[in-house]
Design an enzyme around this catalytic site. Sequence first.
Site, mmCIF file in Angstrom:
data_model
loop_
_atom_site.group_PDB
_atom_site.id
_atom_site.type_symbol
_atom_site.label_atom_id
_atom_site.label_comp_id
_atom_site.label_asym_id
_atom_site.label_seq_id
_atom_site.Cartn_x
_atom_site.Cartn_y
_atom_site.Cartn_z
ATOM 1 N N SER A 104 0.799 -1.228 0.000
ATOM 2 C CA SER A 104 0.000 0.000 0.000
ATOM 3 C C SER A 104 0.831 1.276 0.000
ATOM 4 O O SER A 104 0.324 2.343 -0.372
ATOM 5 C CB SER A 104 -0.969 0.014 1.185
ATOM 6 N N THR A 137 -1.657 -1.856 5.304
ATOM 7 C CA THR A 137 -1.999 -0.936 6.393
ATOM 8 C C THR A 137 -1.358 0.441 6.266
ATOM 9 O O THR A 137 -1.839 1.398 6.872
ATOM 10 C CB THR A 137 -1.608 -1.541 7.752
ATOM 11 N N ASP A 138 -0.291 0.577 5.486
ATOM 12 C CA ASP A 138 0.431 1.853 5.456
ATOM 13 C C ASP A 138 -0.444 3.005 4.985
ATOM 14 O O ASP A 138 -0.357 4.119 5.519
ATOM 15 C CB ASP A 138 1.676 1.736 4.574
ATOM 16 N N LYS A 210 -3.399 4.946 11.338
ATOM 17 C CA LYS A 210 -2.408 3.984 11.805
ATOM 18 C C LYS A 210 -1.431 4.704 12.727
ATOM 19 O O LYS A 210 -0.638 5.535 12.289
ATOM 20 C CB LYS A 210 -1.666 3.363 10.619
#
Length: 373
Positions: A104, A137-138, A210
């Site tokens: 990502s 998730t980034d 995040k």
Amino acid sequence: MQKQVFRQSLLAATIAVLGVLSAPGAALAQDASPAAAQAAKAQTAKPNVVVLATGGTIAGAGASTVNSATYTAAKVPVDKLLAGLPELAQIANVRGEQVFQIASESFTNDNLLTLAKRVSQLAKQSDVDGIVITHGTDTLAETAYFLSLTVHTDKPIAVVGSMRPGTALSADGALNLVNAVSVAGSKDARGKGVFVTMNDEINTARDVNKDINIQTGAFKSQWGPLGMVVEGKNYWFRAPVKRHTMNSEFNIDNIDKLPQVDIVYAYGSVQPTAVNALVDAGAKAIVHAGTGNGSVADRMVKPLQDARGKGVLVVRSSRVPYGFVLRNAEQPDDKYDWVVAHDMRPEKARLLTMLALTKGANTKELQRMFWEY
């Protein structure tokens, strides 16, 4: 003779009683078909959920079971990912599509547009009740927010990832995905927008970010989650109040290109090099990730003023993860014709600014959008 009469009377009475008992049942059975049968079938029918896979850690693999932070992302295709979770069949009718197979951090504006348009197409289909996007998730929170701003639907959209690859001990991806499908297929999730469902929590796409890079509880919202998923059941505690999905003025069906908006990060001894270079490179807006309350160093004020003088929008945000930037509190935003990002982090402020520019928004309009979205 008397015995024969008695037997005949008894037989008649029995038939009469049976007739009374069976008549309501027969009538009920008649009433139940077909309308009641269809209603009963609708209650027991499983929802139809489409899983759009884009890669990321949830599709990653490590060299051994103890590799939870060292691994290769985007290795497992969606069909294999779903086949490894037979539990999904108990929750919904699930089918998958491989949209991308990338980590990502490499997501681009074009990827955002392609994904959002596909989500919009699926949301219009009557045989789709909810959509799940598996994602690294980034930049997961950015993609989720972009979808919440651009896809017009009241159907649940759940964006999900994992902090550990499926090959690791205590991998979190499997349960995260099961929970995401559960939320996406739930009637009680309709109309609440786009979610990030990880670590048993249901967070709204707007608020979540995040905040930890190596633990399963990585995604946090300073305003708290909307609810939780526990053993396949949703527990809701609050609802999103900002504009999203059906109430958004942006529509991905009408957007084919996103303008250039860049972020300048503040730090001690920062120089205006980045601002000047980005303006020269064609940036239409600059998000300044300032210190504290969106603070701007003295040597950066004039370069940002000059940028605004050339027609570049300037948005003051903060590199501090929690709190929000107050208008005219640290800088005279009215005087400089700048915008504040409110509680929006720089990377999400960039997304909203890009979409605002597709509608030709000026400073006043952009500021309104930051208050409303």
